[in-house]
Write an enzyme that holds these catalytic residues in place. Sequence first.
Site, PDB file in Angstrom:
ATOM      1  N   HIS A 154     -70.333  -7.570  70.195  1.00  0.00           N
ATOM      2  CA  HIS A 154     -70.401  -6.238  70.808  1.00  0.00           C
ATOM      3  C   HIS A 154     -71.358  -6.179  72.006  1.00  0.00           C
ATOM      4  CE1 HIS A 154     -68.417  -4.851  67.166  1.00  0.00           C
ATOM      5  NE2 HIS A 154     -68.424  -3.613  67.580  1.00  0.00           N
ATOM      6  N   CYS A 205     -73.888 -11.563  69.821  1.00  0.00           N
ATOM      7  CA  CYS A 205     -73.055 -10.718  68.959  1.00  0.00           C
ATOM      8  C   CYS A 205     -71.919 -10.208  69.838  1.00  0.00           C
ATOM      9  CB  CYS A 205     -73.886  -9.562  68.397  1.00  0.00           C
ATOM     10  SG  CYS A 205     -72.908  -8.357  67.481  1.00  0.00           S
ATOM     11  N   GLU A 230     -70.454   1.317  68.878  1.00  0.00           N
ATOM     12  CA  GLU A 230     -69.332   1.965  68.209  1.00  0.00           C
ATOM     13  C   GLU A 230     -69.374   3.484  68.369  1.00  0.00           C
ATOM     14  OE1 GLU A 230     -69.304   0.186  64.322  1.00  0.00           O
ATOM     15  OE2 GLU A 230     -68.215  -1.551  65.087  1.00  0.00           O
ATOM     16  N   ASP A 278     -62.575 -12.590  63.463  1.00  0.00           N
ATOM     17  CA  ASP A 278     -63.881 -11.928  63.512  1.00  0.00           C
ATOM     18  C   ASP A 278     -63.992 -11.026  62.287  1.00  0.00           C
ATOM     19  OD1 ASP A 278     -66.377 -10.973  64.611  1.00  0.00           O
ATOM     20  OD2 ASP A 278     -65.350  -9.150  65.229  1.00  0.00           O
ATOM     21  N   SER A 279     -65.218 -10.553  62.007  1.00  0.00           N
ATOM     22  CA  SER A 279     -65.407  -9.622  60.896  1.00  0.00           C
ATOM     23  C   SER A 279     -64.727  -8.276  61.173  1.00  0.00           C
ATOM     24  CB  SER A 279     -66.901  -9.384  60.675  1.00  0.00           C
ATOM     25  OG  SER A 279     -67.496  -8.934  61.869  1.00  0.00           O
ATOM     26  N   CYS A 308     -66.697 -14.598  65.454  1.00  0.00           N
ATOM     27  CA  CYS A 308     -67.800 -13.869  64.820  1.00  0.00           C
ATOM     28  C   CYS A 308     -69.053 -14.739  64.820  1.00  0.00           C
ATOM     29  CB  CYS A 308     -67.391 -13.541  63.390  1.00  0.00           C
ATOM     30  SG  CYS A 308     -68.694 -12.847  62.372  1.00  0.00           S
TER      31      CYS A 308
END
Lengths: 273, 273
Positions: free
Chosen positions: B189, B187, B155, B13-14, B76
């Site tokens: 997250h 995504c 985040e 993933d990024s 990702c």
Amino acid sequence: MKTDREAPVGVFDSGVGGLTVAREIMRNLPSEKIVYFGDTARVPYGNKSRETVIRYSHQICRFLQEQQVKAIVVACNTASAFALDAIRDDFDIPIIGVIEAGAKVAAARTRNKRVGIIGTVGTVGSGIHAEYLRKLDPEITVFGKACPLFVPLVEEGWLHDPVTTEVAARYLRELQDKKVDTLILGCTHYPLLRSTIREIMGEDVCLVNPAYETALELGRLLAEKGLSSTGAQQKEFPYRFFVSDLADEFKEFANSILPYDVEMTKKIDIEKY
Amino acid sequence: MKTDREAPVGVFDSGVGGLTVAREIMRNLPSEKIVYFGDTARVPYGNKSRETVIRYSHQICRFLQEQQVKAIVVACNTASAFALDAIRDDFDIPIIGVIEAGAKVAAARTRNKRVGIIGTVGTVGSGIHAEYLRKLDPEITVFGKACPLFVPLVEEGWLHDPVTTEVAARYLRELQDKKVDTLILGCTHYPLLRSTIREIMGEDVCLVNPAYETALELGRLLAEKGLSSTGAQQKEFPYRFFVSDLADEFKEFANSILPYDVEMTKKIDIEKY
């Protein structure tokens, strides 16, 4: 080798934000040519480690050196916080960062010796503003607050928006409670939120915009070293823009804050430097 | 050379987000070893160009190949959207992405043939979900909405917060107006905002979590190729974590979503690959 006073100034940032610094140089030092580099392939720097930011800054300075710049402006707050000493050790031209310039003005302006600084997690966590400010005036107390949502809010274009006001109010409450009388906008995007921040902090708090202060500092430094451009040799367009990734965003943002179209942005492979 | 069925699965993933995919593989395929790579030095990918994301994905797959993985999961969404075909051309092991897995389930679940997809600017702009979904069922209409503030909100830890609810309500209004009955959380997250999204979209909209679907898809693919681990050789801790930047954030996020401490995270220089 004598440095050419007609050479361009190198300005770099992790991405588009440093254009706010380039803009102040254009406005305040109109004779100076600029080579701008935005590290759009690796943006942002704010959440990366000191070691990585130093490595990236070295690569960029090697690229700018190849462009024969006469001085370098580190327009990125995180890179100024982490990498300024390291690159000054390795490159033999004047190098200035946005943090020193902002700190100097904040130290001169504060009356109650309580200065606030807002920025990315990296910038605020580095404690570098406190270090500079205490060197200038040991009586100053510095209060830092990281505001990680400000950059994405600016990039979303929600500059005057109830969500942004609520986020800002929450971030800034702590600094209001500490009764700071001077606040450094320690991230290149933040001047674009100036009116929201002004509204929350009130008219009595002095907002320091390091982009503007850095342009003035650059002017003084170039004059002192006999490196100010005479402007005499300007035949072609004096600004060149380079990025590590050609996302449309760069052009969009650039065109939204600069007074002309940034068409000739060129992509380079920064990992090669 | 015969591929070793006891070899690990590579997951990349990024940054940290792909750990939500790794977590689902751990839960659903407990015999499988995992080598995880998070490109924390260059995170995020969502605002970068196709060309840059393909180059980064190639570098990471070369690193994973060196780790002798038997299959690769592109955790990702942006890399799945931009780079999946390119890396499949160049690497001779099974490679799956999170987008295909999510699209398959969405196509199976929708009743009114109106599917929503939320993700980064890059993922949504790629139109890749629409492409997959229309291949599966030409009658499906896809409505995409980029939600760039969701990742920084997660985040920041504002998972259950009035600001997040307001931002989500604004982003999702468009999809509600379009009367989608199925929504892909495109995504890594976003599953962490599931309850906020559920509240706004209502109980009648099916939320598809590609992380979970990808783990199931990986299980089927490994079984089909005779590559499922027997779990017999497991003597040591089966999960290894690599990053391109050792920021504390990786460990913090990892420890917050995985059921054990991620202590042995190792940093590698991904630009060398």
